[in-house]
Every structure is written in structure tokens, then in C-alpha cells.
Design a protein around this motif. Sequence first.
Motif, PDB file in Angstrom:
ATOM      1  N   ASP A   5      93.013  42.359   3.140  1.00  0.00           N
ATOM      2  CA  ASP A   5      91.865  43.387   4.224  1.00  0.00           C
ATOM      3  C   ASP A   5      91.410  41.797   5.177  1.00  0.00           C
ATOM      4  O   ASP A   5      90.932  41.975   6.439  1.00  0.00           O
ATOM      5  N   LYS A   6      91.819  40.511   5.158  1.00  0.00           N
ATOM      6  CA  LYS A   6      91.469  39.398   5.486  1.00  0.00           C
ATOM      7  C   LYS A   6      92.163  39.031   6.590  1.00  0.00           C
ATOM      8  O   LYS A   6      91.919  38.765   7.703  1.00  0.00           O
ATOM      9  N   TYR A   7      92.872  39.572   6.387  1.00  0.00           N
ATOM     10  CA  TYR A   7      94.670  39.141   7.203  1.00  0.00           C
ATOM     11  C   TYR A   7      94.186  40.068   8.228  1.00  0.00           C
ATOM     12  O   TYR A   7      94.097  39.507   9.893  1.00  0.00           O
ATOM     13  N   SER A  12      91.604  40.920  14.145  1.00  0.00           N
ATOM     14  CA  SER A  12      89.958  41.072  14.813  1.00  0.00           C
ATOM     15  C   SER A  12      90.295  42.736  14.616  1.00  0.00           C
ATOM     16  O   SER A  12      90.212  43.613  16.062  1.00  0.00           O
ATOM     17  N   MET A  13      91.145  43.252  13.998  1.00  0.00           N
ATOM     18  CA  MET A  13      90.907  44.747  13.437  1.00  0.00           C
ATOM     19  C   MET A  13      89.946  45.317  13.278  1.00  0.00           C
ATOM     20  O   MET A  13      89.570  46.797  12.818  1.00  0.00           O
ATOM     21  N   GLY A  14      89.366  44.500  12.911  1.00  0.00           N
ATOM     22  CA  GLY A  14      87.676  44.940  12.318  1.00  0.00           C
ATOM     23  C   GLY A  14      87.057  44.140  11.371  1.00  0.00           C
ATOM     24  O   GLY A  14      87.368  43.048  11.289  1.00  0.00           O
ATOM     25  N   THR A  15      85.794  44.193  10.236  1.00  0.00           N
ATOM     26  CA  THR A  15      84.947  43.371  10.080  1.00  0.00           C
ATOM     27  C   THR A  15      86.017  43.420   8.476  1.00  0.00           C
ATOM     28  O   THR A  15      86.356  45.039   8.321  1.00  0.00           O
ATOM     29  N   ARG A  16      85.243  43.148   8.008  1.00  0.00           N
ATOM     30  CA  ARG A  16      86.485  43.220   6.104  1.00  0.00           C
ATOM     31  C   ARG A  16      86.376  44.484   5.543  1.00  0.00           C
ATOM     32  O   ARG A  16      86.733  45.484   5.062  1.00  0.00           O
ATOM     33  N   SER A  17      84.895  44.524   5.991  1.00  0.00           N
ATOM     34  CA  SER A  17      84.511  46.290   5.038  1.00  0.00           C
ATOM     35  C   SER A  17      85.197  47.156   5.784  1.00  0.00           C
ATOM     36  O   SER A  17      85.698  48.308   5.481  1.00  0.00           O
ATOM     37  N   GLU A  18      85.300  47.201   6.769  1.00  0.00           N
ATOM     38  CA  GLU A  18      86.176  48.238   7.567  1.00  0.00           C
ATOM     39  C   GLU A  18      86.996  48.537   7.832  1.00  0.00           C
ATOM     40  O   GLU A  18      87.796  49.980   7.165  1.00  0.00           O
ATOM     41  N   VAL A  19      87.908  46.814   7.418  1.00  0.00           N
ATOM     42  CA  VAL A  19      89.334  47.598   7.281  1.00  0.00           C
ATOM     43  C   VAL A  19      90.011  47.495   5.981  1.00  0.00           C
ATOM     44  O   VAL A  19      91.156  48.513   5.639  1.00  0.00           O
ATOM     45  N   LYS A  20      88.989  47.213   4.613  1.00  0.00           N
ATOM     46  CA  LYS A  20      89.006  48.455   3.763  1.00  0.00           C
ATOM     47  C   LYS A  20      88.801  49.579   3.829  1.00  0.00           C
ATOM     48  O   LYS A  20      90.111  50.236   2.953  1.00  0.00           O
ATOM     49  N   LYS A  21      88.239  50.017   4.504  1.00  0.00           N
ATOM     50  CA  LYS A  21      88.227  51.767   4.743  1.00  0.00           C
ATOM     51  C   LYS A  21      89.789  52.333   5.478  1.00  0.00           C
ATOM     52  O   LYS A  21      89.980  53.166   4.218  1.00  0.00           O
ATOM     53  N   PHE A  22      90.374  51.221   6.277  1.00  0.00           N
ATOM     54  CA  PHE A  22      90.818  51.292   6.805  1.00  0.00           C
ATOM     55  C   PHE A  22      92.588  51.711   5.436  1.00  0.00           C
ATOM     56  O   PHE A  22      93.413  52.320   5.778  1.00  0.00           O
ATOM     57  N   ILE A  23      92.623  50.517   5.102  1.00  0.00           N
ATOM     58  CA  ILE A  23      93.526  50.622   3.915  1.00  0.00           C
ATOM     59  C   ILE A  23      93.340  51.915   3.109  1.00  0.00           C
ATOM     60  O   ILE A  23      94.703  52.433   2.675  1.00  0.00           O
ATOM     61  N   LYS A  24      92.235  51.852   2.728  1.00  0.00           N
ATOM     62  CA  LYS A  24      92.165  52.650   1.490  1.00  0.00           C
ATOM     63  C   LYS A  24      92.086  54.354   1.986  1.00  0.00           C
ATOM     64  O   LYS A  24      92.638  54.913   1.197  1.00  0.00           O
ATOM     65  N   SER A  25      92.058  54.201   3.367  1.00  0.00           N
ATOM     66  CA  SER A  25      92.630  55.696   4.071  1.00  0.00           C
ATOM     67  C   SER A  25      94.537  56.025   4.098  1.00  0.00           C
ATOM     68  O   SER A  25      94.647  57.291   4.769  1.00  0.00           O
ATOM     69  N   LEU A  86      77.398  33.816  21.273  1.00  0.00           N
ATOM     70  CA  LEU A  86      77.840  35.228  22.670  1.00  0.00           C
ATOM     71  C   LEU A  86      79.615  35.673  21.085  1.00  0.00           C
ATOM     72  O   LEU A  86      80.140  36.946  22.068  1.00  0.00           O
ATOM     73  N   ILE A  87      80.263  35.452  21.038  1.00  0.00           N
ATOM     74  CA  ILE A  87      81.716  35.550  20.651  1.00  0.00           C
ATOM     75  C   ILE A  87      81.464  36.103  19.229  1.00  0.00           C
ATOM     76  O   ILE A  87      81.620  35.750  17.925  1.00  0.00           O
ATOM     77  N   THR A  88      81.721  38.432  19.233  1.00  0.00           N
ATOM     78  CA  THR A  88      81.417  38.409  17.982  1.00  0.00           C
ATOM     79  C   THR A  88      82.702  39.351  18.141  1.00  0.00           C
ATOM     80  O   THR A  88      82.517  39.839  16.268  1.00  0.00           O
ATOM     81  N   ASP A  89      83.499  39.229  18.251  1.00  0.00           N
ATOM     82  CA  ASP A  89      85.008  39.963  18.009  1.00  0.00           C
ATOM     83  C   ASP A  89      85.799  38.981  16.783  1.00  0.00           C
ATOM     84  O   ASP A  89      86.828  39.947  16.926  1.00  0.00           O
ATOM     85  N   SER A  90      85.757  37.618  16.655  1.00  0.00           N
ATOM     86  CA  SER A  90      86.633  36.926  15.799  1.00  0.00           C
ATOM     87  C   SER A  90      86.160  36.525  14.770  1.00  0.00           C
ATOM     88  O   SER A  90      85.043  36.419  14.549  1.00  0.00           O
ATOM     89  N   SER A  91      87.360  36.319  13.831  1.00  0.00           N
ATOM     90  CA  SER A  91      86.698  36.493  13.158  1.00  0.00           C
ATOM     91  C   SER A  91      87.223  34.484  12.075  1.00  0.00           C
ATOM     92  O   SER A  91      87.112  33.901  10.958  1.00  0.00           O
ATOM     93  N   LYS A  92      88.361  34.166  13.570  1.00  0.00           N
ATOM     94  CA  LYS A  92      88.473  32.861  13.789  1.00  0.00           C
ATOM     95  C   LYS A  92      87.051  31.759  13.362  1.00  0.00           C
ATOM     96  O   LYS A  92      85.809  31.641  14.257  1.00  0.00           O
ATOM     97  N   LYS A  93      86.740  30.956  12.349  1.00  0.00           N
ATOM     98  CA  LYS A  93      85.478  30.239  11.454  1.00  0.00           C
ATOM     99  C   LYS A  93      85.654  28.795  12.949  1.00  0.00           C
ATOM    100  O   LYS A  93      85.448  27.859  13.041  1.00  0.00           O
ATOM    101  N   ASP A  94      87.689  28.176  13.236  1.00  0.00           N
ATOM    102  CA  ASP A  94      87.310  27.354  13.950  1.00  0.00           C
ATOM    103  C   ASP A  94      87.106  26.547  15.967  1.00  0.00           C
ATOM    104  O   ASP A  94      87.924  26.227  16.132  1.00  0.00           O
TER     105      ASP A  94
END
Length: 258
Positions: A5-7, A12-25, A86-94
Motif C-alpha cells: 500500500d505504501k509502494y 501516486s496511485m492514490g492515498t494509502r486508504s484508497e490503494v488499500k481498497k484497490f488491493i482488497k477489491s 500546492l503539490i497535492t498528488d505526490s507522496s514523496k516527502k523529500d
Amino acid sequence: MVRLDKYLAQMSMGTRSEVKKFIKSGRVFVNGAPASGPEQKVTEEDNVELDGEKVSYEKYVYYMLNKPQGVVSATKDNTCRTVLSLITDSSKKDIFPVGRLDKDTEGLLLITNDGALSHELLAPGKHVWKTYFVRVMGTLGDNEVECLEKGVDIGEDKLTRPAKVRCLDKKELDMVPEDPGYPGEDESCLELSICEGKFHQVKRMLAAVGHPVLYLKRLSLGGIVLDPGLAPGEYRRLTQEEIAALKCRSKDIAGKCE
């Protein structure tokens, strides 16, 4: 190794909660088999697919931002909104801005986590060209243009490097990004290209020839041109061609000073 889910979130496939739903489905496969769960560990060598499309590991991210006024070019600030907010679709922290634009300056700003590329673009010896749209008080005469093109004294040890100057007529103003002030009486517009990045350099150069800056917007950097479809505050990822152009250090693409 990293959780699946973190990967996916990092890619940028979605938020952690969103991708968890993708995986479970059952929408996510790892090496041809349905993912066992969000906690499944993967590496960049694994073949991860979402809805049949491969999710490739992405170490570096590159964004083009049309920086609006009132936002600071910093990763953190205690009083002002930063460009990173302003960059809302990146989970990169650096991620960080490549260089800076003044708080009241608009235009092209690159955001990345590629430190080596940032150094290539900002190192004083690299001389990467940057082009600005500028609205100033008064009209530049031939003498002022010549001074800018030869180098001016802005209070440093040396004169500025020679700039490229193009004064714009009213017809040409229709071809540049919209200026909210538009040239008023006793005002004029120009395109100014420089290959250094001293503090407030454009403003100091124009002030040195007697034409204070009223509005400033960066149009290009190192061969990358601001996307005219991006409104202030909007951004997009760089294309592979744009990334390659930035990384190319040839004289023609990088635009070194002669």
C-alpha cells in the motif's frame, strides 16, 4: 522492501486508504498473482500491476509549477504558504523547489527530489538560461538595453553576465502570459534572459538602469517552457522529453553562456 500500500501510494496511485481498497477489491497483482493484502512486501524488482497496468518504481519525481504570487519558494515557512503545499498528488516527502522565485514573482518553478539535477541547474558554473516576462516603469532606450546586454553593476564584485533583452510591442503582448496589470501609461514590457541567479537579480538589474520592475514572471528555465495551460497555482509532471532536455548538458539544449 516496502509495504504494497505504501509502494502504490508513493507511485501516486492514490492515498494509502484508497490503494488499500484497490488491493482488497482484487485490482492489484504482484508478479502475476493477486496481492495478498496491503501489508504484502514488495521491492522495485517486483512486477506490480493495478487494473492490468504496470506500476513502475519511480525514484525521482519532476513537476512544473506555475507559481502564483503570495507563495514562498521554500519547503517550510512559519507564516506563509509554501510552493510544496500546492503539490497535492505526490507522496514523496523529500521534494523541494529548484531554486526560488520571490514571493511576488509568478511563473515557472521546478519541483523535484533529484538533488543532482538541481545542482546542475543551479550551480554558478553551469550558466543555465532563465527567461522572464517583465513589466517596468518607463520605456527602455537603446542605451539601457545595451547596458543590460553588456552587464550592469548591481552592487556585486563583478558586473552581471550579459543578458538577452527583447522589448515587446503591443502585438507581441498578446503572445505572452497575461499580465494582470497590463502596460499602463509610461510603462513597458520586455523579455529578459539571464544565466545567473543572484538575489533579486532581475529587479536589481532593471533598477540599475532606471526602470523599476512592476510585474515579473518566469517563462522558461534550461530549455523548459512554462505550459500556457497551467493557471497560477496549477502544476503537472514533466514529460520524459522535458526531463531528458533538463538532463542534457549540451550547449544547445542547456543554453550555457558563451
